[in-house]
Design an enzyme around this catalytic site. Structure first.
Site, PDB file in Angstrom:
ATOM      1  N   GLU A  75       0.870  -1.040  -0.498  1.00 33.71           N
ATOM      2  CA  GLU A  75       0.138  -0.079   0.398  1.00 33.71           C
ATOM      3  C   GLU A  75       0.663   1.338  -0.064  1.00 33.71           C
ATOM      4  O   GLU A  75       0.340   2.210   0.405  1.00 33.71           O
ATOM      5  CB  GLU A  75      -0.846  -0.030   1.264  1.00 33.71           C
ATOM      6  N   HIS A  94      -2.202   2.304   8.323  1.00 29.56           N
ATOM      7  CA  HIS A  94      -3.538   2.090   7.891  1.00 29.56           C
ATOM      8  C   HIS A  94      -3.576  -0.044   8.733  1.00 29.56           C
ATOM      9  O   HIS A  94      -2.877  -0.242   8.473  1.00 29.56           O
ATOM     10  CB  HIS A  94      -3.083   1.535   6.840  1.00 29.56           C
TER      11      HIS A  94
HETATM   12 ZN   LIG Z   1      -5.352  -2.577   3.567  1.00 27.84          ZN
END
Ligand SMILES: [Zn+2]
Length: 283
Positions: A75, A94
């Protein structure tokens, strides 16, 4: 702060996220600025509960790996976008905390004026539109909200927070999950009483008094919204209170009976009633 201290802090934040059930398996990712032009980031495919300081990757602000045996988080693009849009942000977290993610899956933003502490710190918590994880769709979805929000839900995915240091970003993740739990319980008990628009304005004033650096002002009145740049304020559901500080949740009241005496039923309640009526007819 030294690089070795930041590596240790990422390990500790990862351990806390995993211990609190905010991530399962290899979910989640954490990053922090390392000077003005580099990032220190969790690597791809490791459990955040069992990391060691040497596992981290160093990248530049374009995501090119500069150091580290492992590849950076899948990510990474989402993290890069946050740093690009928010020069004030030092760290990004996150995770998939289950109650907040439940709201994200149900499509219910945490944008009601319910808890004074949440209003003064995070403000409202919107839902960024669904995007395929690890593609460039996700940073695009995040871009819309990140200028005005330190925390947001990601539709059918999880939550994202940012802050002035690693722990500030992590604590915002804790606040979101805690707020989601409280909201869920209040809804199960019949609905939240909402903080009125007037009280929200009072709380907005407290932000300044306590030196809380919120990225954008609270917009309790939709008329305040700047149509040219909706990203510049935090939209909240806070009804007019005519002097009252707490207002009953209109939706919860409507659910039982409206002023005209109309009764509203859930789909389950309606089918149960019909099934019961049919049964009585047969008997
Ligand atoms: Zn995730």
């Amino acid at each position: 702060m030294s690089e070795s201290q930041l590596r240790a802090d990422i390990v500790e934040v990862g351990r806390r996220m995993y211990a609190r059930g905010y991530t399962a398996s290899n979910d989640g990712n954490i990053s922090v600025r390392l000077g003005s032009d580099r990032l220190l980031m969790t690597p791809k495919s490791v459990c955040k509960g069992f990391m060691t300081p040497d596992m981290m990757c160093i990248t530049d602000l374009e995501g090119r790996k500069l150091q580290g045996e492992r590849d950076p988080s899948s990510e990474m693009l989402m993290h890069l976008e946050v740093y690009r849009q928010r020069p004030d942000v030092q760290a990004v977290v996150h995770a998939h905390p289950p109650i907040a993610t439940g709201f994200a899956v149900a499509g219910i933003p945490l944008d009601r004026a319910v808890l004074a502490e949440v209003l003064t710190t995070l403000g409202s918590i919107p839902i960024a539109e669904y995007a395929t994880p690890s593609t460039k769709e996700l940073p695009e979805a995040v871009r819309k909200y990140i200028k005005a929000h330190d925390g947001m839900l990601l539709a059918n995915h999880g939550a994202l927070t940012s802050g002035a240091d690693l722990y500030a970003a992590y604590y915002k993740m804790e606040t979101i999950e805690h707020f989601a739990k409280i909201s869920l319980v209040a809804r199960l008990l019949g609905g939240e009483n909402l903080i009125s628009r007037e009280e929200v304005e009072r709380l907005q004033g407290l932000r300044g008094m306590y030196g809380i650096a919120a990225p954008a002002p609270l917009c309790a009145d939709p008329a305040e919204l700047d149509v040219n740049d909706p990203a510049l304020c935090q939209v909240l559901e806070a009804p007019e209170g005519t002097g009252e500080r707490l207002i009953p949740d209109v939706n919860a009241v409507l659910k039982t009976a409206s002023r005209t005496g109309e009764i509203r039923l859930t789909y389950g309640e309606l089918t149960a009633l019909i099934a019961d009526a049919v049964k009585q007819l047969r008997d």
